[in-house]
Design a protein around this motif. Structure first.
Motif, short mmCIF file in Angstrom:
data_model
loop_
_atom_site.label_atom_id
_atom_site.label_comp_id
_atom_site.label_asym_id
_atom_site.label_seq_id
_atom_site.Cartn_x
_atom_site.Cartn_y
_atom_site.Cartn_z
N PHE A 217 40.34 30.29 38.63
CA PHE A 217 40.16 31.75 38.58
C PHE A 217 41.38 32.35 37.90
CE2 PHE A 217 36.82 30.92 41.43
CZ PHE A 217 36.17 32.08 41.83
N TRP A 218 41.16 33.05 36.79
CA TRP A 218 42.23 33.69 36.02
C TRP A 218 42.16 35.19 36.26
CZ3 TRP A 218 42.28 34.02 29.92
CH2 TRP A 218 43.46 34.65 29.50
N PHE A 219 43.18 35.72 36.90
CA PHE A 219 43.22 37.16 37.19
C PHE A 219 43.76 37.94 36.01
CE2 PHE A 219 44.78 41.12 39.00
CZ PHE A 219 43.72 41.49 39.82
N SER A 220 44.97 37.61 35.56
CA SER A 220 45.57 38.29 34.42
C SER A 220 46.79 37.50 33.98
CB SER A 220 45.96 39.74 34.79
OG SER A 220 46.32 40.47 33.62
N SER A 221 47.54 38.06 33.02
CA SER A 221 48.80 37.48 32.55
C SER A 221 49.71 38.63 32.15
CB SER A 221 48.57 36.57 31.32
OG SER A 221 47.62 35.56 31.59
N ARG A 233 44.88 28.16 46.34
CA ARG A 233 43.74 27.52 47.02
C ARG A 233 43.32 28.21 48.32
NH1 ARG A 233 45.14 23.65 51.05
NH2 ARG A 233 47.35 23.75 51.57
N LEU A 234 44.15 29.12 48.86
CA LEU A 234 43.86 29.67 50.18
C LEU A 234 43.40 31.13 50.17
CD1 LEU A 234 46.86 28.16 52.22
CD2 LEU A 234 44.50 27.31 52.05
N GLY A 235 43.33 31.77 48.99
CA GLY A 235 42.92 33.16 48.92
C GLY A 235 41.42 33.32 48.83
N ALA A 236 40.98 34.52 48.44
CA ALA A 236 39.55 34.80 48.35
C ALA A 236 38.82 33.88 47.38
CB ALA A 236 39.33 36.27 47.99
N PRO A 237 39.37 33.61 46.18
CA PRO A 237 38.68 32.66 45.29
C PRO A 237 38.55 31.27 45.92
CG PRO A 237 40.20 33.99 44.03
CD PRO A 237 40.50 34.26 45.47
N GLY A 238 39.58 30.86 46.69
CA GLY A 238 39.49 29.58 47.38
C GLY A 238 38.35 29.56 48.38
N TYR A 239 38.17 30.68 49.06
CA TYR A 239 37.03 30.82 49.99
C TYR A 239 35.71 30.65 49.23
CZ TYR A 239 33.28 33.92 51.64
OH TYR A 239 32.06 34.46 51.95
N VAL A 273 36.60 31.30 35.85
CA VAL A 273 36.19 32.62 36.31
C VAL A 273 37.29 33.60 35.93
CG1 VAL A 273 35.43 34.03 38.26
CG2 VAL A 273 34.98 31.55 38.25
N ILE A 274 36.94 34.64 35.17
CA ILE A 274 37.95 35.58 34.69
C ILE A 274 37.69 36.97 35.28
CG2 ILE A 274 38.40 34.28 32.59
CD1 ILE A 274 36.70 36.24 31.04
N ALA A 275 38.78 37.67 35.56
CA ALA A 275 38.69 38.97 36.21
C ALA A 275 38.43 40.08 35.21
CB ALA A 275 39.98 39.25 36.98
N LYS A 276 37.50 40.95 35.59
CA LYS A 276 37.23 42.16 34.82
C LYS A 276 37.75 43.35 35.61
CE LYS A 276 33.38 44.88 32.94
NZ LYS A 276 31.90 44.98 32.80
N MET A 277 38.52 44.21 34.96
CA MET A 277 39.10 45.35 35.68
C MET A 277 39.34 46.51 34.74
SD MET A 277 43.00 43.88 36.14
CE MET A 277 42.53 42.13 36.17
N ASP A 278 39.44 47.70 35.34
CA ASP A 278 39.80 48.89 34.58
C ASP A 278 41.30 49.03 34.43
OD1 ASP A 278 37.15 49.42 34.44
OD2 ASP A 278 37.15 51.11 35.82
N ARG A 279 42.05 48.41 35.34
CA ARG A 279 43.51 48.49 35.28
C ARG A 279 44.02 47.94 33.96
NH1 ARG A 279 47.50 44.54 38.62
NH2 ARG A 279 47.12 43.31 36.73
N ARG A 280 45.09 48.56 33.43
CA ARG A 280 45.67 48.09 32.17
C ARG A 280 47.19 48.04 32.27
NH1 ARG A 280 41.32 46.67 31.70
NH2 ARG A 280 39.81 46.93 30.00
N MET A 319 38.11 39.29 43.71
CA MET A 319 39.05 38.18 43.80
C MET A 319 40.15 38.44 44.82
SD MET A 319 39.55 36.87 39.90
CE MET A 319 38.19 36.47 38.82
N SER A 320 40.24 39.68 45.31
CA SER A 320 41.16 39.98 46.40
C SER A 320 40.42 39.77 47.71
CB SER A 320 41.66 41.42 46.30
OG SER A 320 42.47 41.60 45.16
N ALA A 321 41.18 39.72 48.80
CA ALA A 321 40.59 39.47 50.12
C ALA A 321 39.97 40.76 50.64
CB ALA A 321 41.66 38.96 51.07
N THR A 322 38.74 41.02 50.24
CA THR A 322 38.05 42.27 50.56
C THR A 322 36.59 41.97 50.84
OG1 THR A 322 37.33 42.73 48.30
CG2 THR A 322 39.56 43.44 48.88
N MET A 323 35.83 43.02 51.23
CA MET A 323 34.40 42.78 51.41
C MET A 323 33.72 42.45 50.08
SD MET A 323 32.61 46.46 52.23
CE MET A 323 32.46 47.75 51.00
#
Length: 342
Positions: A217-221, A233-239, A273-280, A319-323
């Motif tokens: 899972f690639w969030f950003s760089s 391995r232990l965060g939401a993507p790991g789940y 798996v790559i993250a899509k976001m509005d944040r820049r 990808m964050s620990a959320t609903m």
């Protein structure tokens, strides 16, 4: 391939967890309500009338509980709000797309601040400490998914000391419902999320995915020339990967460690798996920039997942620990159903 029984079904079939065993489970909240939250004892004298959210997770949970009318300001957004809340969200002040100031939160005169990340409001919170809010008589509630199995004193995005599980999200939903005295709405939301989880796992089980299927899972760089932030391995993507029987090629316990593309390419994941976001904040926040990098970089472009088009775009917030992690599990399960693996 062996898949894990959905945690939601385990809850329905087994005993009720301690966090859900409250007198308010079948009746109204008895105030003052006292509860433990991320190492702090909270006393809630009455149902809050004015809430400010610092983090999209807290915002969407309050909306889902039917409490939008009590939300007086929001902040820290990665993706557009869930579609069913678009209209009401447009009427609520957005204090900041990213980090609000302490003063901007106080200006809304909240009696509760609901927080997604401890690094925003915590021992060294960039918005403020919990003590700062205590000093002006404002309760702060931090989502348990960010602290119950996580050490945020390590800096950055913190380190998981135990695996994320949706029960941590359900705990936050249940406690917020109790704080606001809307327990039936909390139970309805948890049940719906459990059903979504079970559906996603059943779909993947029916696919009979190959043993040893792997992913990253690639969030950003911070810069496309630098090592990417990828999921530990232990965060939401790991789940998500664990529920679907997928191996994470990243073995770190950090929430979002930086790992070189050479190392990732050597592991050669079957799925990216790559993250899509509005944040820049960073160039790689743009999903198009990620796609272009994967297809043109001399190292990344050689990975099996890139060559075979096994790239999944997922909302960053999932990808964050959320609903939204449960929705992310469902979208990953659906994406896998459209792929062929040798």
């Amino acid at each position: 391939m062996r898949l894990i029984l959905p945690a939601g079904l385990a809850l329905l079939l087994g005993s009720t967890p301690l966090w859900a065993q409250t007198p308010a489970q079948t009746g109204a909240t008895q105030y003052p309500l006292v509860l433990e939250n991320c190492g702090k004892r909270l006393t809630i004298e009455a149902a809050p009338e004015r809430a400010v959210t610092i983090g999209q997770s807290a915002t969407e949970i309050l909306y889902s509980l039917g409490l939008a009318g009590k939300v007086k300001g929001t902040s820290v957004w990665f993706n557009p709000v869930l579609p069913q809340f678009a209209d009401v969200n447009a009427t609520i002040p957005r204090l900041a797309d990213n980090d609000p100031s302490f003063e901007s939160v106080l200006a809304q005169k909240p009696d509760l601040v609901a927080v997604q990340y401890e690094w925003h409001v915590g021992p060294s919170g960039i918005v403020g400490t919990r003590e700062m809010f205590d000093d002006v008589g404002i309760n702060t509630y931090i989502m348990p998914a960010d602290c119950d199995t996580k050490d945020n004193s390590t800096g950055g995005d913190g380190t998981r000391v135990g695996a994320f599980a949706p029960e941590q999200v359900y705990k936050g939903i249940t406690q917020l419902a109790e704080i606001f005295n809307v327990q039936p709405a909390g139970r309805t939301l948890v049940s719906a999320l459990q059903a979504t989880e079970a559906q996603a796992v059943a779909r993947a089980q029916a696919l009979d995915l190959p043993e040893g299927l792997s992913a990253v899972f690639w969030f950003s760089s911070a810069d496309l020339e630098l090592d990417p932030y990828v999921a530990g391995r232990l965060g939401a993507p790991g789940y998500m990967m664990g529920k679907l029987g997928i191996r994470n090629v990243i073995e770190s316990d950090e929430e979002w460690p930086t790992v070189g593309w050479e190392t990732i390419a050597k592991a050669d994941p079957d799925v990216i798996v790559i993250a899509k976001m509005d944040r820049r904040r960073f160039p790689a926040d743009d999903v198009a920039a990620k796609m272009d990098f994967l297809k043109t970089d001399p190292v990344a472009s050689q990975m099996k997942a890139v060559r075979e088009g096994h790239i999944v775009v997922m909302d960053a917030h999932a990808m964050s620990a959320t609903m939204r992690s449960i929705y992310g599990l469902d979208s990953l399960s659906q994406a896998l159903s459209d792929m062929t693996f040798e």
